[in-house]
Write a protein that holds these residues in place. Structure first.
Motif, PDB file in Angstrom:
ATOM      1  N   ALA A  37       0.627  -1.104   0.114  1.00  0.00           N
ATOM      2  CA  ALA A  37       0.112  -0.110   0.418  1.00  0.00           C
ATOM      3  C   ALA A  37       0.657   0.874   0.012  1.00  0.00           C
ATOM      4  N   THR A  38       2.018   1.188  -0.229  1.00  0.00           N
ATOM      5  CA  THR A  38       3.089   2.526  -0.106  1.00  0.00           C
ATOM      6  C   THR A  38       3.744   2.123  -1.272  1.00  0.00           C
ATOM      7  N   LEU A  39       4.226   3.727  -2.115  1.00  0.00           N
ATOM      8  CA  LEU A  39       4.466   3.570  -3.224  1.00  0.00           C
ATOM      9  C   LEU A  39       5.921   2.940  -3.017  1.00  0.00           C
ATOM     10  N   GLU A  40       6.436   2.780  -2.002  1.00  0.00           N
ATOM     11  CA  GLU A  40       8.244   2.177  -2.235  1.00  0.00           C
ATOM     12  C   GLU A  40       8.010   0.375  -1.886  1.00  0.00           C
ATOM     13  N   ARG A  41       6.959   0.158  -1.457  1.00  0.00           N
ATOM     14  CA  ARG A  41       6.503  -1.742  -1.859  1.00  0.00           C
ATOM     15  C   ARG A  41       5.889  -1.660  -2.954  1.00  0.00           C
ATOM     16  N   PHE A  42       5.271  -1.057  -3.299  1.00  0.00           N
ATOM     17  CA  PHE A  42       4.372  -0.698  -4.454  1.00  0.00           C
ATOM     18  C   PHE A  42       5.631  -1.209  -5.495  1.00  0.00           C
ATOM     19  N   LEU A  43       6.662  -0.558  -5.352  1.00  0.00           N
ATOM     20  CA  LEU A  43       7.070  -0.381  -6.472  1.00  0.00           C
ATOM     21  C   LEU A  43       7.840  -1.680  -6.997  1.00  0.00           C
ATOM     22  N   GLU A  44       8.906  -1.497  -5.290  1.00  0.00           N
ATOM     23  CA  GLU A  44       9.394  -2.824  -5.339  1.00  0.00           C
ATOM     24  C   GLU A  44       8.616  -4.184  -5.570  1.00  0.00           C
ATOM     25  N   ALA A  45       7.522  -4.032  -5.659  1.00  0.00           N
ATOM     26  CA  ALA A  45       6.966  -5.662  -5.785  1.00  0.00           C
ATOM     27  C   ALA A  45       6.209  -5.455  -7.256  1.00  0.00           C
ATOM     28  N   MET A  46       6.485  -4.375  -8.393  1.00  0.00           N
ATOM     29  CA  MET A  46       5.997  -4.308  -9.342  1.00  0.00           C
ATOM     30  C   MET A  46       7.433  -4.819  -9.699  1.00  0.00           C
ATOM     31  N   ALA A  48      10.557  -6.315  -9.122  1.00  0.00           N
ATOM     32  CA  ALA A  48      10.106  -7.618  -8.308  1.00  0.00           C
ATOM     33  C   ALA A  48       8.572  -8.921  -9.909  1.00  0.00           C
ATOM     34  N   TRP A  49       7.885  -8.940  -9.188  1.00  0.00           N
ATOM     35  CA  TRP A  49       7.426  -9.200 -10.609  1.00  0.00           C
ATOM     36  C   TRP A  49       7.400  -9.052 -12.252  1.00  0.00           C
ATOM     37  N   SER A  50       7.631  -8.367 -12.116  1.00  0.00           N
ATOM     38  CA  SER A  50       8.377  -7.798 -13.916  1.00  0.00           C
ATOM     39  C   SER A  50       9.161  -9.003 -14.290  1.00  0.00           C
ATOM     40  N   ARG A  51      10.316  -9.264 -13.147  1.00  0.00           N
ATOM     41  CA  ARG A  51      11.464  -9.875 -13.451  1.00  0.00           C
ATOM     42  C   ARG A  51      11.378 -11.050 -13.411  1.00  0.00           C
ATOM     43  N   SER A  52      10.605 -11.935 -12.963  1.00  0.00           N
ATOM     44  CA  SER A  52       9.299 -13.283 -13.112  1.00  0.00           C
ATOM     45  C   SER A  52       8.364 -13.632 -13.435  1.00  0.00           C
ATOM     46  N   MET A  53       7.532 -12.608 -14.464  1.00  0.00           N
ATOM     47  CA  MET A  53       6.073 -12.549 -14.812  1.00  0.00           C
ATOM     48  C   MET A  53       6.100 -14.060 -15.662  1.00  0.00           C
ATOM     49  N   GLU A  54       7.524 -13.865 -16.811  1.00  0.00           N
ATOM     50  CA  GLU A  54       7.874 -14.971 -18.065  1.00  0.00           C
ATOM     51  C   GLU A  54       7.606 -16.686 -17.212  1.00  0.00           C
ATOM     52  N   HIS A  55       7.314 -16.607 -16.147  1.00  0.00           N
ATOM     53  CA  HIS A  55       7.596 -17.808 -15.601  1.00  0.00           C
ATOM     54  C   HIS A  55       5.563 -17.900 -15.130  1.00  0.00           C
ATOM     55  N   VAL A  56       5.286 -17.032 -14.786  1.00  0.00           N
ATOM     56  CA  VAL A  56       4.123 -16.649 -14.043  1.00  0.00           C
ATOM     57  C   VAL A  56       3.112 -16.993 -15.569  1.00  0.00           C
ATOM     58  N   GLU A  75      -1.210  -5.881 -15.884  1.00  0.00           N
ATOM     59  CA  GLU A  75      -1.075  -7.310 -14.826  1.00  0.00           C
ATOM     60  C   GLU A  75       0.336  -7.051 -13.869  1.00  0.00           C
ATOM     61  N   ILE A  76       0.979  -5.880 -14.930  1.00  0.00           N
ATOM     62  CA  ILE A  76       1.896  -5.595 -13.828  1.00  0.00           C
ATOM     63  C   ILE A  76       1.560  -4.953 -12.680  1.00  0.00           C
ATOM     64  N   LEU A  77       0.914  -3.692 -13.113  1.00  0.00           N
ATOM     65  CA  LEU A  77       0.641  -3.348 -11.827  1.00  0.00           C
ATOM     66  C   LEU A  77      -0.737  -3.268 -10.456  1.00  0.00           C
ATOM     67  N   TYR A  78      -1.479  -4.324 -11.166  1.00  0.00           N
ATOM     68  CA  TYR A  78      -2.519  -5.512 -10.348  1.00  0.00           C
ATOM     69  C   TYR A  78      -1.594  -6.297  -9.709  1.00  0.00           C
ATOM     70  N   ALA A  79      -0.377  -6.766 -10.095  1.00  0.00           N
ATOM     71  CA  ALA A  79       0.286  -7.631  -9.672  1.00  0.00           C
ATOM     72  C   ALA A  79       1.102  -6.865  -8.560  1.00  0.00           C
ATOM     73  N   ALA A  80       1.657  -5.648  -8.635  1.00  0.00           N
ATOM     74  CA  ALA A  80       1.979  -5.244  -7.860  1.00  0.00           C
ATOM     75  C   ALA A  80       1.234  -4.836  -6.126  1.00  0.00           C
ATOM     76  N   LYS A  81      -0.140  -5.028  -6.622  1.00  0.00           N
ATOM     77  CA  LYS A  81      -1.034  -4.531  -5.151  1.00  0.00           C
ATOM     78  C   LYS A  81      -0.578  -5.421  -4.169  1.00  0.00           C
ATOM     79  N   ILE A  82      -0.741  -7.123  -4.902  1.00  0.00           N
ATOM     80  CA  ILE A  82      -0.866  -8.197  -3.941  1.00  0.00           C
ATOM     81  C   ILE A  82       0.852  -8.742  -3.947  1.00  0.00           C
ATOM     82  N   TYR A  83       1.912  -8.278  -5.251  1.00  0.00           N
ATOM     83  CA  TYR A  83       3.086  -9.835  -4.609  1.00  0.00           C
ATOM     84  C   TYR A  83       3.167  -9.437  -3.270  1.00  0.00           C
ATOM     85  N   GLU A  84       3.984 -10.705  -2.542  1.00  0.00           N
ATOM     86  CA  GLU A  84       4.838 -10.920  -1.827  1.00  0.00           C
ATOM     87  C   GLU A  84       6.412 -10.739  -2.200  1.00  0.00           C
TER      88      GLU A  84
END
Length: 84
Positions: A37-46, A48-56, A75-84
């Motif tokens: 929910a913070t910009l810092e965490r959102f961008l970090e998740a974005m 990370a997910w972008s790096r692994s999205m081929e596997h997804v 998809e990238i934006l939405y994943a950043a909402k929930i990606y750990e």
């Protein structure tokens, strides 16, 4: 309609803009449903997910597109909402 369902309707840049607006509204209305929910965490998740999205894509039986699309950006934006 849930945010994740709206992704499949995205074709144009205007559709993506409307999706981003919907994400902002969702964050304000349901902050506890956001893992990042913070910009810092959102961008970090974005990132990370972008790096692994081929596997997804592979794990969900989809081929990874050679060219990105407006839908892929959503998809990238939405994943950043929930990606750990």
């Amino acid at each position: 309609m849930e945010l994740n369902e709206k992704i499949n309707l995205i074709v144009t840049n205007k559709d993506l803009a409307a999706f981003v607006d919907a994400m902002r509204i969702d964050l304000l209305a349901n902050p506890s449903s956001w893992e990042n929910a913070t910009l810092e965490r959102f961008l970090e998740a974005m990132a990370a997910w972008s790096r692994s999205m081929e596997h997804v894509y592979k794990n969900t039986g989809r081929s990874f597109p050679e060219q990105p699309s407006w839908k892929m950006m959503a998809e990238i934006l939405y994943a950043a909402k929930i990606y750990e």
